[in-house]
Design an enzyme around this catalytic site. Structure first.
Site, short mmCIF file in Angstrom:
data_model
loop_
_atom_site.label_atom_id
_atom_site.label_comp_id
_atom_site.label_asym_id
_atom_site.label_seq_id
_atom_site.Cartn_x
_atom_site.Cartn_y
_atom_site.Cartn_z
N CYS A 47 38.91 8.44 76.09
CA CYS A 47 38.96 7.82 74.64
C CYS A 47 40.12 8.15 73.82
O CYS A 47 40.02 7.59 72.74
CB CYS A 47 37.73 7.77 73.83
N ASP A 48 40.94 9.12 74.16
CA ASP A 48 42.00 9.58 73.09
C ASP A 48 43.14 10.16 73.99
O ASP A 48 43.70 11.41 73.76
CB ASP A 48 41.25 10.57 72.08
#
Length: 268
Positions: A122-123
């Site tokens: 997610c990042d």
């Protein structure tokens, strides 16, 4: 016992990273959270510790332990002597094709492993891909990580607190975290390392909420509205363009998986 350096190696919204050494001379990284800042909860830290301690792979940063000292919570991790890809970009400027190929082959192997366990990072961005002293890259910072089951029930409000706008996929901007979103982050990061800049107009990035809304908007193909999309630079080798165009397809289902991306000619 760990002796922490006063020099900050890296800092983010919720924590600072310092080098530390123990009584036997082992050098590690300490990710330090100030619990009185009110921006992080024990649940957030527990999620990161759980992910780090559960998954072991050559291309994922090693977890050692965690603990508390006064108002601070800290996670002890393997120290990546080469720093992050973001630090390399700041120090050396845009990277060579050969270095980029090797780094992203490693990063995709790490993602392949995480995705095989239904974990979404997610990042994905240069700041969260670290370089060991041997040149091997490792994925780090699991503070935003979710599993697929959680992601399927995630609301837009939760998603806006995850990730970094310039690297977020269109579906993440709409409230959906996907494995394909990590692949989008790889595509954006490759462009940044090869060109020395993000593939977005700087004016678009000044207002994060507006940028997320525009990138995540669903545009009617019959309308005259132009969809916000990253600029893939001209002049890159055909094999690089092939990979970038695949990683940055708007529909997540049309992007390659991490395993499929590793089969592209640029990374072989």
């Amino acid at each position: 016992t760990w002796c922490r350096s006063t020099v900050t190696v890296a800092s983010g919204a919720f924590a600072e990273v310092h080098r530390a050494v123990n009584d036997q001379g082992r050098v590690v990284s300490l990710k330090c959270f100030d619990m009185e800042r009110g921006m992080i909860t024990l649940d957030n830290i527990a999620n990161e510790v759980s992910t780090l301690s559960s998954y072991v792979h050559e291309n994922i940063i090693d977890y050692i332990t965690y603990g508390f000292i006064g108002r601070y919570c800290f996670i002890v991790m393997e120290h990546a002597a080469g720093g992050s890809l973001a630090m390399a970009l700041d120090e050396f400027g845009r990277l060579s094709i050969g270095a980029t190929r090797n780094y992203f082959r490693d990063a995709l192997r790490g993602l392949e492993y995480l995705h095989s366990h239904d974990v979404i990072h997610c990042d994905v961005k240069p700041h969260n891909i670290l370089i060991g002293s041997d040149g091997i890259c490792k994925i780090a910072d699991f503070g935003s990580t979710v599993d697929v089951g959680f992601a399927e029930s995630t609301t837009a409000e939760k998603v806006l607190a995850r990730g970094t706008p310039a690297y977020m996929s269109p579906e993440a901007c709409r409230g959906m975290e996907t494995k394909a979103g990590d692949i989008w982050g790889i595509g954006i990061t490759i462009i940044e390392l090869l060109t020395g800049k993000l593939p977005w107009d700087r004016n678009e990035l000044r207002d994060s909420n507006r940028f997320i809304a525009k990138l995540g908007s669903i545009v009617d193909p019959s309308s005259s509205v132009v969809r916000l999309a990253p600029t893939i630079p001209e002049g890159l080798d055909a094999e690089i363009l092939e990979l970038l165009e695949a990683c940055l397809l708007n529909e997540p289902g049309h992007r390659p998986t991490a395993s499929q991306a590793l089969q592209y000619s640029f990374l072989r």
